[in-house]
Scaffold this active site. Sequence first.
Site, mmCIF file in Angstrom:
data_model
loop_
_atom_site.group_PDB
_atom_site.id
_atom_site.type_symbol
_atom_site.label_atom_id
_atom_site.label_comp_id
_atom_site.label_asym_id
_atom_site.label_seq_id
_atom_site.Cartn_x
_atom_site.Cartn_y
_atom_site.Cartn_z
ATOM 1 N N GLU A 1 -3.571 7.447 -4.053
ATOM 2 C CA GLU A 1 -3.632 6.191 -3.240
ATOM 3 C C GLU A 1 -3.273 5.124 -4.272
ATOM 4 O OE1 GLU A 1 -6.329 4.551 0.108
ATOM 5 O OE2 GLU A 1 -7.055 4.009 -1.895
ATOM 6 N N TYR B 1 1.054 -1.069 0.068
ATOM 7 C CA TYR B 1 0.075 -0.182 -0.085
ATOM 8 C C TYR B 1 0.950 1.191 -0.056
ATOM 9 C CZ TYR B 1 -3.436 3.569 1.447
ATOM 10 O OH TYR B 1 -4.310 4.388 1.745
#
Length: 384
Positions: free
Chosen positions: A196, A108
Site C-alpha cells: 500500500e 492512493y
Amino acid sequence: MKLHEYQAKALLAQYGVPIPRGEVATTPEEAAAVARSLGGRVVVKAQVHAGGRGKAGGIRLVDTPQQAREAAQALLGRRLVTYQTGPEGVPVHKVLVAEAVDIARELYLAVVLDPSARGPAVIASAEGGVEIEEVARRSPEKIHRLAPDPLLGLMPFQGRQLAYALGLPPSLVRPFADTAVGIYRLFVEKDCSLVEINPLAITTDGRLLAVDAKVNLDDDALFRHPDLEALRDRTQEDPLEAAAADADIAYVRLEGDVGCLVNGAGLAMATLDMVSRVGAQPANFLDVGGGASEEKVQKAFAIILDDPRVKRILVNIFGGILRCDVAARGIVSAVRAKGFCPPMVVRMLGTNVQEGRDILRTAGLPVTFVETLQEAAEALRKAP
C-alpha cells in the site's frame, strides 16, 4: 509479517518506485546528521507497526537539524499510542528522517488479496492520505479496482487505464503505470498480503513519490524469503503472539477475559461466537492444531495462562488425531509449571475422552465438565 515504513520503501525502490530521500536514525544525533545532509527541512517519522502515527504525534515536520534532533529525542525510547495500538502503545526504537516534500495532490495505490477475484487486485483512488475505508464509505465511486490476469500480471496498459481513471495529467500517466506495475510485481514475487502507498504524492514540481508505504508479508511463505524474514521486528509484536508463532500455534490475542483452547480453526471460531453470545468476551483465538503433541498443548495453555486478562478458561477439544488424554496431560503440565489455574470449563469429546477427563479431575484442577456448547455457555455464565 509487517515491515517498517523504511523497509517497505527499500523494497519499493528495488521495483522502480520513486521514494523520497531519507535514512533511518536510532539516536537524536544521527537524526540531526541525516537532516543536515538533506538540507535541514525534513520529516521525522516514528517507525512502528501501526497506523495513525500523524494524529498521535509520531510524524513531525521540522526545518533545521537541531529541530530534527529534538523531534527524534522526543520520539525515541517512548511508546507511541495510536488508535491501532491500544492504550499500551508500541515502542519507538528508530525514526525515518526523510526529505520534506511539497505536495500538490495525494493519491492512493495498493495491491491486496481479493477473495472475489481469487487473487491480487489493484486498488487506486484519487483521494489519498486518508483511510481507504472512509473513502469507500463516503465516496465509493472514487475507488477504482482492477484484477489482473494471474498469469500475465498487471500490464502497462492497465496501469495507464487506472491513471486515466484518476484524472492524471499526460506527463504522469506513464510514471503512474510504471509504479502500479512495480508494486504488483513486488506483491507477487515477495509473497505479500498487502502493498500500500498512501499517499502516493504528486509534488509541486511534477514528480510522483511514494511518501508513505506499507508492506505485509505472508507468514506461510517466509521460508522462501529468508532475507525478508530477517527484517522481522519482534519488539513491535505482542509477546504472547510472538511466542505462539515460535511454537507454530495459531493465536490472536483479543480484549476479553475468557481464555480459549481449541483444536481446529472452525471449532475455534464457533467457540468464540458462543462465548460472545452469552455476554462474555474471548481473550484469544487459539487453534492448537488437529495433530498437536503434549508439548505443543502445554505451550499453548501456558500462553493462555501468561495473559493477565484471563480470568476463566474454556477448553473445547474434539479428540481425533489429537487425543483427549494427550491434551489433558499438556494442560496439567502447563498448570504445574505456572503454579496456578483459573476456573476451567472443559468440553471434551472423541478419542480417549474418559482418560482425558480423569487426568484433569485427578490433577485437582478447578474444572467444570460439560457435554455441549450450550452447557458450556451456561457454565461460563456461572463462572466468576
